[in-house]
Design an enzyme around this catalytic site. Structure first.
Site, PDB file in Angstrom:
ATOM      1  N   ASP A 413      13.561  -5.155  -3.606  1.00  0.00           N
ATOM      2  CA  ASP A 413      12.401  -4.546  -2.961  1.00  0.00           C
ATOM      3  C   ASP A 413      11.993  -3.324  -3.786  1.00  0.00           C
ATOM      4  OD1 ASP A 413      10.507  -3.911  -0.941  1.00  0.00           O
ATOM      5  OD2 ASP A 413      11.931  -2.492  -0.074  1.00  0.00           O
ATOM      6  N   ASP A 686       3.394  -4.049  -1.696  1.00  0.00           N
ATOM      7  CA  ASP A 686       2.385  -3.127  -2.236  1.00  0.00           C
ATOM      8  C   ASP A 686       1.359  -3.851  -3.090  1.00  0.00           C
ATOM      9  OD1 ASP A 686       3.213  -0.880  -1.032  1.00  0.00           O
ATOM     10  OD2 ASP A 686       4.051   0.104  -2.787  1.00  0.00           O
TER      11      ASP A 686
END
Length: 1128
Positions: A413, A686
């Site tokens: 991540d 994102d």
């Protein structure tokens, strides 16, 4: 149909429910509803007893035995033991029964003790007192006697005894603060809300007067989901109110900063969410365990082959009548009449029993002990202790230790894993005009932030102030005044009492603090009104009407507020991809340009928009939301549809930029993983520009990396088919059809490729259109491109897509070992999917750490966990497994050879005591200690040279050639020992075998400590002492003693000692020659470093000896070891 399904069906029909519904009705205070309102159906619910234990006093033995004999090895030895009992076998049943009994007993004691501790813990929980409201009075009960529908009084710092719906609290606004650290690891205080109609009830009599029922869903393990409604029976029609997760207090959570609460029990005992979440996860198996099972199958085939060969040879030998029935062993009449097939089968079983010791009975126990004890080295490692968090690395699953040394793909991540999740407010942009205050870090004003820089301060005052108000209102931040929380004083700033902000999201705290520096201060939420202090030091009050909570699918949140002037606003805050498509006006181009600029700089951006509402529009919104909230079925889906209809026709106000700093040594860790031959993929939600900037900063991408894009923007210009084939041609043209795995990964001769893919394109790759005839092999082409890229960035990923990526790589034709690492609840799915899951103890809660196999405080600790601990674990257990098979071949193959010299009469070569104790006493401890403390290379070298990790990649030490070598070495040593003993000295085959296998282990040991010496040579001494006692004393419980005085007579013979030395040298010779030749001609990187390390030690020692000699020779010229110049 399994038994649980059958039991569920029976229980449903027994209580009269012909049509099963996924809901339950709870009668508050056990009161029946008024006549005529609804039928009263008393449902049966479990009591509040928690049972985490597996066994009871009565079922422990049968249940534990059943579980243990489900293991193939244990069941196999049980069958051998039963065969020894049933038929006349050459060895005593004790030889198989005693080792099996030892293994079963040790395991049963361990599991029984663990279960006794669970019983003890259960009783302490089940018997703790709780306060229940009955007939207007508070009564004390044991927790286990609590029933669904009871109203419970909980005081500050007490834990909730079951899952409760909050009715009222000591606070005027009906809220309470709760910590859920024991459930999800989040230590921050969360706010829960009482039912609006009962929040003013603060006495037992008022609570007892409540006449209501609760309809809610059946128990399910999701901690963050709850759907229900409460029906109040007044004078008129029943009034329904929605219930959600904000009203549900979970068992195991603790009440904080609230004097007391009243709540009603809805889920009790094993139906609470905490109990449902403690069910075991799916079992992961390591590559070593799979190799071990394959080797066991091979050895089982060897065992059967030996038995068949000996059975056939026996009947060939007995074809001569004189051999078939010698004068000293005549058959009985019954034996003569027995059919030849039955006799042959009985002989086959007897040979199986005779040779069964080739299967190592104690190997499973030794491997389990090695894994369990070895896991403590990770937890004890001071270099993996984080002083800031006060946390050490944790091991949740010791079964996968060696898998840490086999990782080929790392999926990580970004936010909170590569970055700190420690937000700094950088700037905001209103209608294209930028505001830059000084640094605000996670709610803490940094030194020197007394003034404010403003750039281009010319936007209209309406939009500017509306933007600031939107950020002060659109959040879920809590304001805490100065108080003591868990013994720590908060809210003191520069010696003055002040307030501080708490939120489950660090972004929100940074934004609210940023607005504070820009002149708008969020004060508090009181009586459903949010208060703001504006630049003129005036307090503005906004009534909070609705909160449209954030979720990872919508990627936005909204609030509906009413100003003091009666105006209604919807303020919306979210990701640019979630806001821009819903905007109908505003300076979109300027703001979008600023958002893209900040994303390239690696900043996290959010967009802010609003929509004025009329009273009629607000009424429509209320009806839409209430209809969705009151639904018991598909509430989440209906709420999502309602939010979609409400959050539209927005006016864009501006955007914010927040920086999430890269974690310490994150770039160094990724670079080391690359050098170790691992491919690192970043999976993030994102936007592409922000994630790409982080990848460059963390050295996942380098400046010379050629970036390949597989994104929605490119697939809009070309078809997905064309884009995939273009990328495939690009990477294969460079590598000439070979995958990047062929190269070292560091060669400058091949172009370094990096791939960027987004979630939408990934969905198209994984689920291609059926209309496209060429789409069948999209997945294979995508995998081919990824294999030839040194790094991959997947952006705009949903949590489920992260797991799909991991699963896709796991299922590829190479079947690589995967590792997933993350810190949030959205990473749990990929952590559970990967071969090895690692959780970061981050700021997004502890769900990832709780669901992982291992948990570490920071990303930088991954380097040592893989390159050092993983390397050592794999080396150690590989040697353990190969050595176990080797020593059993070495021990039992002479028994096979001996049958050719005893007429295949099934005569055992070894005494019963040696057969019994060989695996469990004589040879297990040295290899166990070796597998715990062996260090073939110093750990500092492993950290400095990550390329050493490549030497053990792809299960290289447990491949079939190495397994065959160890087996042949065992056969060779067995032949040397057997024929050496046969021709030179008849009686000492046991001693020769034990000496040979001990010396092989000593040859392979690189890291000598006093423990190694004590265990290896101590085991040898124990063997000698045991042999002297076993053969030197007449034991009254034995019918005969084959070894009486044999050992003493042998050791008193000079030729015997010479024979021992010669045969040990002969047995070790092939292994020594092989090691010398291999290291000279085909040395591995590890072996080169070992040689250089030994050379360095020798040179250092020689230099020290020369210096010491020189100083001693000329001591008159030295004072305190320093050369003193003599006057001329």
């Amino acid at each position: 149909m399994d038994f649980s399904t059958l039991r569920t069906l029976i229980s449903r029909y027994c209580v009269g429910e012909e049509n099963w519904v996924d809901s339950r009705t709870v009668y508050i205070g056990q009161k029946e509803p008024p006549p005529g309102t609804e039928a009263f159906i008393q449902q049966r619910f479990p009591d509040n007893r928690i049972t985490s234990s597996k066994y009871t006093f009565w079922n422990f033995i049968p249940k534990n035995m059943f579980e243990q004999f489900r293991r193939v090895a244990n069941f196999y030895f049980l069958i051998i033991f039963l065969v020894q009992l049933i038929i006349d076998t050459p060895t005593s049943p004790i030889t198989s029964g005693l080792p099996l009994f030892f293994v079963i007993t040790v395991t049963a004691i361990k599991q029984g003790y663990e279960d006794w501790l669970r019983h003890k813990a259960d009783n302490s929980v089940n018997q703790c007192p709780v306060h229940v409201v009955q007939h207007g009075k508070v009564v004390r009960k044991q927790s286990r006697k609590l029933r669904v529908g009871d109203v419970v009084l909980v005081k500050e710092d007490e834990s909730f005894p079951c899952d409760l719906i909050l009715l009222s609290s000591s606070r005027d606004d009906g809220t309470c603060f709760v910590t859920t650290a024991s459930l999800d690891g989040e230590s921050s205080h969360k706010t829960y809300y009482a039912v609006q109609d009962t929040k003013a009830y603060n006495t037992e009599q008022e609570i007892d007067s409540i006449h209501a029922t609760i309809e809610c869903e059946q128990p399910q393990p999701d901690l963050y989901k709850f759907v229900g409604r409460i029906n109040f029976y007044m004078d008129s029609e029943p009034v329904a109110r929605p219930l959600g997760s904000e009203n549900l207090l979970l068992r195991g959570a603790t009440l904080k900063n609230t004097e007391f609460i009243y709540a009603v029990a809805i889920y009790t005992g094993m139906e609470t969410k905490m109990a449902l979440n403690y069910q075991s996860k799916s079992q992961k198996r390591s590559a070593v365990e799979k190799s071990m099972n394959a080797y066991l199958v091979v050895y089982l085939c060897i065992l059967i082959s030996k038995a068949i060969v000996n059975t056939v040879m026996k009947y060939v030998w007995q074809a001569d009548p004189n051999r078939d029935e010698p004068w000293y062993n005549e058959r009985t009449e019954t034996e003569r009449q027995r059919h030849i097939v039955i006799r042959a089968f009985t002989d086959f079983l007897a040979f199986m029993v005779l040779f069964n010791y080739i299967i190592p009975v104690s190997m499973y126990v030794t491997v389990e002990m090695q894994k369990f004890l070895g896991s403590y080295f990770i937890m004890w490692d001071d270099e993996m202790f984080d002083e800031e968090l006060g946390e050490r690395a944790m091991v949740n699953t010791s079964d996968l230790n060696e898998e840490l040394g086999q990782v080929e793909y790392v999926f990580t991540d970004k936010t909170g894993t590569l970055t700190e999740n420690n937000m700094e407010f950088i700037e905001c942009c209103v209608d294209g005009h930028v505001y830059v205050p000084h640094v605000i870090c996670n709610g803490q004003v940094m030194p020197g932030a007394a003034s404010m820089d403003m750039i281009d301060t010319s936007p209209g005052p309406d939009h500017e102030e509306l933007f600031f108000r939107a950020l002060c209102l659109c959040h879920t931040v809590q304001v805490k005044e100065e108080e003591t929380v868990d013994g720590i004083k908060h809210g003191i700033h520069q010696g003055k009492s002040t307030s501080f902000y708490i939120s489950s999201s660090p972004d929100e705290v940074a934004l609210v603090e940023g607005m504070k520096r820009l002149g708008f201060t969020y004060l508090r939420l009181k009586d459903s009104h949010m208060e703001i202090l504006n630049r003129e030091d005036e307090i503005e009050r906004f009534e909070l009407l609705e909160v449209l909570t954030f979720d990872s699918v919508r990627r936005r949140m909204s609030v509906i507020v009413r100003s003091s002037k009666g105006r209604l606003y919807l303020f919306c805050k979210g990701a640019d991809s979630a806001i821009f498509p819903r905007v109908i006006s505003g300076k979109v181009d300027q703001i979008k340009a600023r958002v893209e600029h900040n994303a390239v700089e690696g900043l996290r951006t959010l967009c802010v928009a609003y929509r004025p509402l009329s009273q009629e529009q607000y009424q429509e919104v209320c009806q839409l939301l209430n209809g969705a909230k009151l639904a018991l079925q598909d509430r989440d889906k209906r709420l999502a549809e309602a939010y979609d209809l409400i959050e539209k026709d927005l006016i864009l106000l501006g955007a914010t930029a927040v920086e999430d700093r890269l974690q310490e040594k994150a770039a160094d860790t990724i670079e080391s993983l690359h050098k170790a031959g691992m491919k690192v993929w970043v999976l993030t939600g994102d936007k592409m520009e922000t994630a790409a900037a982080t990848c460059y900063a963390s050295k996942l991408f380098h400046r010379n990396t050629q970036i390949l894009e597989l994104t929605t923007k490119r697939t809009e210009e070309q078809s997905l088919h064309d884009v995939l084939f273009d990328l495939s041609r690009t990477v294969l043209r460079q590598h000439g059809g070979m995958t990047r795995d062929t190269f070292s990964g560091l060669s400058g001769d091949c172009t370094d490729y990096g791939l960027i893919i987004d979630g939408a394109t990934l969905s198209a790759v994984l689920r291609p259109s059926h209309e496209d005839s060429n789409s069948g092999n999209y997945k294979e082409i995508f995998l081919e491109i990824c294999r030839n890229c040194s790094a991959v960035l997947c952006c705009r990923m949903a949590p489920l897509q992260k797991a799909q990526i991991v699963k896709l790589i796991k299922a590829s034709k190479e079947h690589p070992i995967t590792l997933a690492i993350g810190d949030g609840a959205n990473d749990v799915s990929m952590i559970l999917e990967a071969h090895v899951g690692i959780g970061i103890m981050g700021k997004e809660g502890r769900q990832a750490a709780r669901n992982s196999d291992y948990a570490i405080p920071k990303f930088k600790h991954l380097k040592k966990m893989l390159l050092v601990h993983g390397h050592y674990y794999y080396i150690r257990i590989s040697e353990l497994v190969q050595y176990f098979f080797y020593k059993n071949v070495c021990f039992i193959f002479p028994q096979f050879l001996y049958q050719f010299f005893c007429g295949f009469s099934q005569q055992p070569l070894y005494d019963t005591a040696y057969l019994t104790l060989y695996n469990i006493s004589f040879t297990s401890l040295p290899i166990l200690l070796y597998s715990l403390i062996e260090q073939h290379i110093n750990m500092d070298i492993l950290k400095k040279d990550p390329s050493l990790y490549r030497d053990i990649a792809k299960n290289s030490l447990l491949r079939w050639p190495i397994f065959i070598y160890w087996t042949l070495l065992g056969v060779y040593d067995a032949i040397v020992m057997f024929f050496g003993a046969y021709f030179l000295q008849k009686e000492f085959s046991e001693l020769l075998t034990f000496l040979s296998i001990s010396n092989i282990l000593a040859l392979d040991t690189h890291y000598w400590t006093w423990i190694n010496h004590f265990v290896i040579w101590g085991s040898l001494i124990f063997f000698v002492v045991f042999s002297l006692l076993w053969g030197g004393i007449i034991w009254p419980f034995l019918n005969y003693q084959r070894m009486y005085y044999v050992f003493m007579q042998m050791l008193s013979s000079g030729p015997a000692w010479l024979s021992i030395i010669l045969l040990i040298a002969a047995s070790l010779l092939p292994d020594v020659v092989k090691k010398v030749i291999w290291r000279a001609l085909w040395p591995t990187t590890t072996e080169r470093i070992q040689v250089s390390a030994y050379t360095h030690i020798l040179v250092s020692n020689n230099r020290e000896m020369v210096n010491a000699f020189f100083i001693k020779k000329h001591s008159q010229y030295f004072i305190n070891g320093e050369l003193q110049m003599q006057p001329s």
